[in-house]
Design an enzyme around this catalytic site. Structure first.
Site, PDB file in Angstrom:
ATOM      1  CG  HIS A  37      43.569  39.892  39.222  1.00 46.56           C
ATOM      2  ND1 HIS A  37      42.275  39.426  39.237  1.00 46.56           N
ATOM      3  CD2 HIS A  37      43.685  40.626  38.088  1.00 46.56           C
ATOM      4  CE1 HIS A  37      41.625  39.869  38.175  1.00 46.56           C
ATOM      5  NE2 HIS A  37      42.459  40.592  37.448  1.00 46.56           N
ATOM      6  N   GLY A 148      49.347  38.509  32.824  1.00 42.18           N
ATOM      7  CA  GLY A 148      49.051  37.081  32.853  1.00 42.18           C
ATOM      8  C   GLY A 148      49.084  36.458  31.461  1.00 42.18           C
TER       9      GLY A 148
END
Ligand code: PAF
Length: 286
Positions: A37, A148
């Site tokens: 993150h 991601g």
């Protein structure tokens, strides 16, 4: 960094940033931050004038209530980490504000939501993801949004949705961040029992075995996957899927001729982990 909960406050912050011609970056998350993150936040910080991190554990995308109940939550720690990674705003709305009473509109991306995770988690999962991501885009009105590569199917779905609905957002997909032993970082890793945590790096080793097989000239998808399956068997991994699929439609490929996604999901007790690698015979390994 400021923490905001209402869409009205968020819009005021965005308008203030836009007043100075600022570029708005959004990192949509469900919290329990790890370096994966934080790498998205740092990338957003590099490119954008105002970095908004949304933290919302989206009930609509959990098809297993136990998984939702277990999902790790620590907003205070997340706020500290987001600030250290350069976020300007942590947007943490309440469930009732995201899904007001009588909520009845959903976004569904057909095709790419059906295989892999769609089979295991059901079509409701990606419907929940697409709906909340659309809402977050409307709330924050970002110029750029960061996802991601670990969630490769989700990233493809978001790209498809943005294209199909002409959403004015540039999507950037950032590399998977791994632990030193290769395990892809995931908020669920902390839930693994010690023995499962020891076995879990076999997922990354299995992907590497496929990448190595393709680099060595293997083009038959079943045989290439077989190299990885041997690693998984040796580690006693309970697989949900291990597949070679096209990167645009996620359709199974028999022959690895162009860019191909090798995707897997495995179960460690009640915890599911996913990972993937891209292979392309035309591109020599870095
Ligand atoms: O990847 C996630 O954490 C979630 O699926 C997302 C994109 C924040 C939507 O809830």
């Amino acid at each position: 960094m400021i923490v905001l909960r209402s869409v009205a406050e968020l819009r005021a912050a965005v308008a203030a940033a836009r007043g100075g011609q600022g570029r708005i970056g959004l990192v949509p998350t469900m919290g329990a931050f790890h370096d994966g993150h934080l790498s998205l936040m740092r990338r957003a910080r590099e490119l954008c004038d105002c970095v908004i991190v949304s933290l919302f554990v989206n009930p609509a995308q959990f098809t297993d209530p136990g998984d939702l109940a277990r999902y790790p939550r620590d907003e205070a720690l997340d706020a500290t980490l987001a600030e250290s990674a350069g976020a300007d705003v942590l947007f943490a709305p309440e469930v009732r504000d995201v899904y007001p009473p009588g909520f009845s509109t959903h976004v569904e991306v057909l095709g790419v939501s059906a295989p892999l995770e769609g089979v295991v988690r059901g079509t409701g999962h990606f419907r929940g993801v697409a709906t909340v991501v659309t809402k977050l885009f409307n709330m924050a009105q970002p110029d750029d949004a960061f996802f991601g590569q670990k969630d490769a199917q989700q990233a493809l779905l978001v790209r498809r949705m943005v294209r199909d609905l002409d959403l004015p957002v540039r999507i950037e997909v950032c590399p998977t961040i791994r632990e030193p032993d290769g395990l892809a970082m995931s908020s669920r890793n902390v839930l693994l029992l010690p023995d499962d945590r020891r076995r879990a790096p076999a997922l990354a080793r299995a992907l590497t075995a496929v990448v190595d097989a393709v680099a060595a000239g293997e083009r038959d998808a079943t045989r290439a996957l077989g190299a990885g399956a041997a690693v998984l068997r040796a580690a006693g991994i309970e697989l949900e899927y291990f597949a070679a699929v096209s990167t645009d439609a996620l359709e199974p490929v028999n022959v690895i001729a162009g860019e191909t996604l090798i995707a897997l999901a495995a179960r460690f007790g009640r915890i599911r982990l996913i990972d993937n690698a891209l292979v392309d015979p035309a591109v020599p390994r870095a």
